[in-house]
Scaffold this motif. Sequence first.
Motif, PDB file in Angstrom:
ATOM      1  N   THR A   5       7.065   2.725  -3.867  1.00  0.00           N
ATOM      2  CA  THR A   5       8.034   2.615  -2.854  1.00  0.00           C
ATOM      3  C   THR A   5       7.950   1.554  -2.351  1.00  0.00           C
ATOM      4  OG1 THR A   5       8.209   5.214  -2.514  1.00  0.00           O
ATOM      5  CG2 THR A   5       9.119   3.748  -0.930  1.00  0.00           C
ATOM      6  N   TYR A   6       8.869   0.620  -2.091  1.00  0.00           N
ATOM      7  CA  TYR A   6       8.962  -0.636  -1.359  1.00  0.00           C
ATOM      8  C   TYR A   6      10.070  -0.710  -0.548  1.00  0.00           C
ATOM      9  CZ  TYR A   6       7.043  -5.195  -0.234  1.00  0.00           C
ATOM     10  OH  TYR A   6       6.473  -6.248   0.517  1.00  0.00           O
ATOM     11  N   ASN A   7      10.030  -0.058   0.615  1.00  0.00           N
ATOM     12  CA  ASN A   7      11.597   0.077   1.427  1.00  0.00           C
ATOM     13  C   ASN A   7      11.563  -0.929   2.434  1.00  0.00           C
ATOM     14  OD1 ASN A   7       9.459   1.241   2.611  1.00  0.00           O
ATOM     15  ND2 ASN A   7      10.428   3.218   2.583  1.00  0.00           N
ATOM     16  N   SER A   8      12.365  -0.696   3.565  1.00  0.00           N
ATOM     17  CA  SER A   8      12.634  -1.625   4.700  1.00  0.00           C
ATOM     18  C   SER A   8      11.530  -1.962   5.394  1.00  0.00           C
ATOM     19  CB  SER A   8      13.927  -1.241   5.223  1.00  0.00           C
ATOM     20  OG  SER A   8      13.804   0.117   6.106  1.00  0.00           O
ATOM     21  N   SER A  45      17.831  -0.774   7.836  1.00  0.00           N
ATOM     22  CA  SER A  45      18.950  -1.286   6.693  1.00  0.00           C
ATOM     23  C   SER A  45      18.212  -0.245   5.440  1.00  0.00           C
ATOM     24  CB  SER A  45      18.461  -2.511   6.339  1.00  0.00           C
ATOM     25  OG  SER A  45      17.417  -3.204   5.744  1.00  0.00           O
ATOM     26  N   THR A  46      19.108  -0.652   4.294  1.00  0.00           N
ATOM     27  CA  THR A  46      18.646  -0.069   3.204  1.00  0.00           C
ATOM     28  C   THR A  46      17.970  -0.765   2.184  1.00  0.00           C
ATOM     29  OG1 THR A  46      20.916  -0.301   2.404  1.00  0.00           O
ATOM     30  CG2 THR A  46      20.578   1.749   3.296  1.00  0.00           C
ATOM     31  N   LEU A  47      17.461  -1.927   2.735  1.00  0.00           N
ATOM     32  CA  LEU A  47      16.818  -2.980   1.763  1.00  0.00           C
ATOM     33  C   LEU A  47      15.401  -2.186   1.018  1.00  0.00           C
ATOM     34  CD1 LEU A  47      16.454  -5.879   3.936  1.00  0.00           C
ATOM     35  CD2 LEU A  47      18.212  -5.679   2.171  1.00  0.00           C
ATOM     36  N   GLY A  48      15.282  -2.738  -0.422  1.00  0.00           N
ATOM     37  CA  GLY A  48      14.144  -2.149  -0.972  1.00  0.00           C
ATOM     38  C   GLY A  48      14.392  -1.378  -2.097  1.00  0.00           C
ATOM     39  N   PHE A  49      13.421  -0.605  -2.569  1.00  0.00           N
ATOM     40  CA  PHE A  49      13.805   0.244  -3.733  1.00  0.00           C
ATOM     41  C   PHE A  49      12.862   1.382  -3.743  1.00  0.00           C
ATOM     42  CE2 PHE A  49      10.298  -0.876  -6.631  1.00  0.00           C
ATOM     43  CZ  PHE A  49      10.252  -2.269  -6.279  1.00  0.00           C
ATOM     44  N   VAL A  50      13.159   2.417  -4.433  1.00  0.00           N
ATOM     45  CA  VAL A  50      12.106   3.672  -4.459  1.00  0.00           C
ATOM     46  C   VAL A  50      12.162   4.344  -5.968  1.00  0.00           C
ATOM     47  CG1 VAL A  50      11.793   5.964  -3.599  1.00  0.00           C
ATOM     48  CG2 VAL A  50      12.608   4.244  -2.070  1.00  0.00           C
ATOM     49  N   SER A  51      10.958   4.538  -6.428  1.00  0.00           N
ATOM     50  CA  SER A  51      10.666   5.206  -7.713  1.00  0.00           C
ATOM     51  C   SER A  51       9.866   6.499  -7.623  1.00  0.00           C
ATOM     52  CB  SER A  51      10.412   4.133  -8.681  1.00  0.00           C
ATOM     53  OG  SER A  51       9.166   3.788  -8.412  1.00  0.00           O
ATOM     54  N   ALA A  52       9.791   6.997  -8.772  1.00  0.00           N
ATOM     55  CA  ALA A  52       8.916   8.187  -8.688  1.00  0.00           C
ATOM     56  C   ALA A  52       7.346   7.526  -8.203  1.00  0.00           C
ATOM     57  CB  ALA A  52       8.826   8.798 -10.057  1.00  0.00           C
ATOM     58  N   ASN A  53       7.172   6.535  -8.758  1.00  0.00           N
ATOM     59  CA  ASN A  53       5.517   6.285  -8.521  1.00  0.00           C
ATOM     60  C   ASN A  53       5.254   4.985  -7.484  1.00  0.00           C
ATOM     61  OD1 ASN A  53       4.606   8.100 -10.442  1.00  0.00           O
ATOM     62  ND2 ASN A  53       5.068   6.638 -12.029  1.00  0.00           N
ATOM     63  N   SER A  83       0.961  -1.137  -0.154  1.00  0.00           N
ATOM     64  CA  SER A  83      -0.126  -0.026   0.137  1.00  0.00           C
ATOM     65  C   SER A  83       0.925   1.289   0.043  1.00  0.00           C
ATOM     66  CB  SER A  83      -0.981   0.027   1.221  1.00  0.00           C
ATOM     67  OG  SER A  83      -1.771  -1.088   1.154  1.00  0.00           O
ATOM     68  N   GLN A  84       0.395   2.246  -0.796  1.00  0.00           N
ATOM     69  CA  GLN A  84       1.272   3.401  -0.852  1.00  0.00           C
ATOM     70  C   GLN A  84       0.828   4.645  -0.232  1.00  0.00           C
ATOM     71  OE1 GLN A  84       4.497   3.124  -2.972  1.00  0.00           O
ATOM     72  NE2 GLN A  84       4.096   1.145  -2.164  1.00  0.00           N
ATOM     73  N   SER A  85      -0.607   4.368   0.236  1.00  0.00           N
ATOM     74  CA  SER A  85      -1.085   5.715   0.759  1.00  0.00           C
ATOM     75  C   SER A  85      -1.694   5.336   2.319  1.00  0.00           C
ATOM     76  CB  SER A  85      -2.176   6.138  -0.032  1.00  0.00           C
ATOM     77  OG  SER A  85      -3.515   5.258  -0.019  1.00  0.00           O
ATOM     78  N   TYR A  86      -1.777   6.145   3.123  1.00  0.00           N
ATOM     79  CA  TYR A  86      -2.397   6.068   4.454  1.00  0.00           C
ATOM     80  C   TYR A  86      -3.768   5.388   4.526  1.00  0.00           C
ATOM     81  CZ  TYR A  86      -4.133   7.363   9.072  1.00  0.00           C
ATOM     82  OH  TYR A  86      -4.714   7.342  10.204  1.00  0.00           O
ATOM     83  N   ALA A  87      -4.459   5.571   3.622  1.00  0.00           N
ATOM     84  CA  ALA A  87      -5.996   5.320   3.447  1.00  0.00           C
ATOM     85  C   ALA A  87      -5.920   3.675   3.018  1.00  0.00           C
ATOM     86  CB  ALA A  87      -6.737   5.994   2.322  1.00  0.00           C
ATOM     87  N   VAL A  88      -5.119   3.371   2.081  1.00  0.00           N
ATOM     88  CA  VAL A  88      -5.206   2.143   1.495  1.00  0.00           C
ATOM     89  C   VAL A  88      -4.273   1.161   2.424  1.00  0.00           C
ATOM     90  CG1 VAL A  88      -4.221   0.495  -0.278  1.00  0.00           C
ATOM     91  CG2 VAL A  88      -5.031   2.699  -0.889  1.00  0.00           C
ATOM     92  N   PHE A  89      -3.539   1.611   3.445  1.00  0.00           N
ATOM     93  CA  PHE A  89      -2.979   0.982   4.497  1.00  0.00           C
ATOM     94  C   PHE A  89      -3.890   0.589   5.508  1.00  0.00           C
ATOM     95  CE2 PHE A  89      -0.113   0.195   8.072  1.00  0.00           C
ATOM     96  CZ  PHE A  89       0.971  -0.484   7.386  1.00  0.00           C
TER      97      PHE A  89
END
Length: 556
Positions: free
Chosen positions: A232-235, A222-230, A157-163
Motif C-alpha cells: 500500500t502506498y496511499n496519500s 486525496s485519492t493519490l497512491g495505489f493499493v494492492s494485496a501486498n 513501511s507497511q507495518s507499525y513496528a517497521v514504521f
Amino acid sequence: MVHGCRLNNASSSTSTNVTKSTENATLQKEENLKLGETEMEVLGKEFNCQDQEQVDFEKAIELTGYGRFHYFLLVVCGFVSTSEEMDVVSMSFILPSAQCDLDLNTYTKGWLNSIIFIGMMAGAYIWGSVADSLGRKKVLIIISFMTGICIVASSFSQSYAVFMFFRFLNGAALGGSGPVIWSYFAEFQPKKKRGSMLSFMAAFWTLGNLFVAGLAWLVIPSTLGFVSANFTYNSWRIYLLICSLPSFMVTALLFCLPESPKFLLSRGDHEEAIAVFRHIYVMNTGKEATTYPVKSLEVALTNNQFGADKESAGGKVFLGMIGDVSRNSKQLFTSPILKFTIISIVINFSFHIGYYGLMMWFPELFNRFNEFSEAHPGEPATICGVTEYVVKSGINSDNSDTCSDKIAGSVFLESLITVAAAVPSNIFAVLGIDRLGRKFYLVFSTFTSGMCAIGLFFVYSSTSNLIVSAVFSSAISCGNAALDCLITEVFPTNLRATGVAISMIAARLGGIIGNIVIATLLDMYCPAPTFIIAFLLIGGGLLSLFLPNTTRAPLA
C-alpha cells in the motif's frame, strides 16, 4: 576635507597626545557619518587608525558588515529548522489517516507521536558533542541527509513496528539538528542583531508548520497512491515523501556555507577563522578580500577552553574527539556552568511538555469534535465530552469493523488556522526581542499559553476550541523563539552545541511525556492534562528569571 586618519606629529607616548588622538578619531568618525558613509565604513577607517592591534571576535564579525551572506545564511539555517519541525509535526496529521493501515488506537498513537522524541534524545547529545569537536557544518550535512533517507524509508513501511523503527532513526538524526543549527547560526551574528535574527530563524518553525498543515490539507484527503494485496502506498505516505524534500535540499545548500568562525577560534584555528571573515566581508560588501582590515584575532582562553589542542581538532584523532566529548560533559555539570545547565534542562522539559503535548494533538482533537458534530449536530460539547463519545463508540479503536481513515477537510483547515495564528507573534518577537529581552517574552508566553491550556477545559464547541487553540499556538510560538535565543546564548562557545543538546534532550523528554500523558489521561481522566500542562508552562517560564540577561551581550 581630507578623509581618513588624523595623525598627531607628537609622540603617542604622552597622555596629552593620546587624548588628542582619541578626540580627533571621534571628530573624524562624526564627520564621516555626516558625509553619508555607512557605519561599517566608518568603523573600518576607525580600525585602520590603530596600530595593527588584535581584535576580538565581536569586532571582527562587525567589520564584515551585514548583508548578502547573512541573509543567505538565514535562509539555509531557517530551512534546516523548517525541515526539522516538518518531520516532527507531520505525524500529528498522519495519525487519523494511518490508524487503519497501521492498526492504531489512542495508546499506540501516543507512542507513535513519541518515538521520534525518543530518537532525538538518543541523537541530541551525541551529535551536539561531535559538533563541538568536529565542527558544526559537517555534522549538519550528515544529519540532514540521514533525515531525508529515514523519512523516505518510513513512507514505504507497511507495518507499525517497521514504521516505528524508521521514525526512531529519523529522530536520532533530528536530535542533532536543533542544537547544532542554533549554535551554528548564532556564531555568525554580531551582538546587536543576534536576538532579532535568532527570532527570525525561529519563525521558520512556523513556516514549517504552515507548509505541513497546508500540504496535509491538499494531499492526505486525496485519492493519490495505489493499493494492492501486498503493498500500500496511499496519500498519507505520499505526504511523508514530499515532507522529505526539504532535508535533501538543505543538505546541498549547506555545502555552500563555511564553518563557524567562532568554532574555529575556539579550536585555535585563527587563520581559517580570518579566511571565513574575509569570505563574509566579500559577500556583504563586494570588495576585495585584501581590504578586510583585520589581520589577527585575539581569543581569551579560559581553563574551560582547549582550542590549543590541535591534535584532536577537526576530528583528526578519534580518541581526541572522545576526550573532547568527555571534557564537555564534565564542564557542563561543574560550577559555574552547572547552574545554567540545570535551569535550561528544567525550562526545556516543562515548556515542551506543553508545546508538543498539546500542539501535536490538536489535529486529533479537531477530528474528534468533527466526529461528534456529525453524530450530534448542533449539540454543545467539551473536549472531555467528545473524547468520551469517541472512546465509547469505538471510532478510535483498532477494530477493523469500526476503523475509519476518512478525515474531513475542516480538520485540516482548523489545523492550518491554528498554525497561522503564530505568524503575528513571530513578527512581534523579531521586532522586539532585542528591546524587551528574552526573559520578558518567555515569561509572557508561558503565562499566556498556560492560561489557554486551562481554557481548553472550559470550551463548549468546536469554534471556541479553535479560538483557544489558536491563541495557545500564537503565544507558545513566541516563547519558543525567546527560549531558543536564551539557551543558545548562555553557554560558552566550546560547550554551546553540547549544552544546547542536553537542553534539547530535556525538551524531547518533555515531548515524550507530554504525548504519552495526553494519550493516557485524555481517555482515562480528561480534566488532568490541561491543568498539568498549565502548571508546568507557567512554572518553567518563571524559572528563566534566574538565568543571566544575554540581550545584546557578546557571546562567551
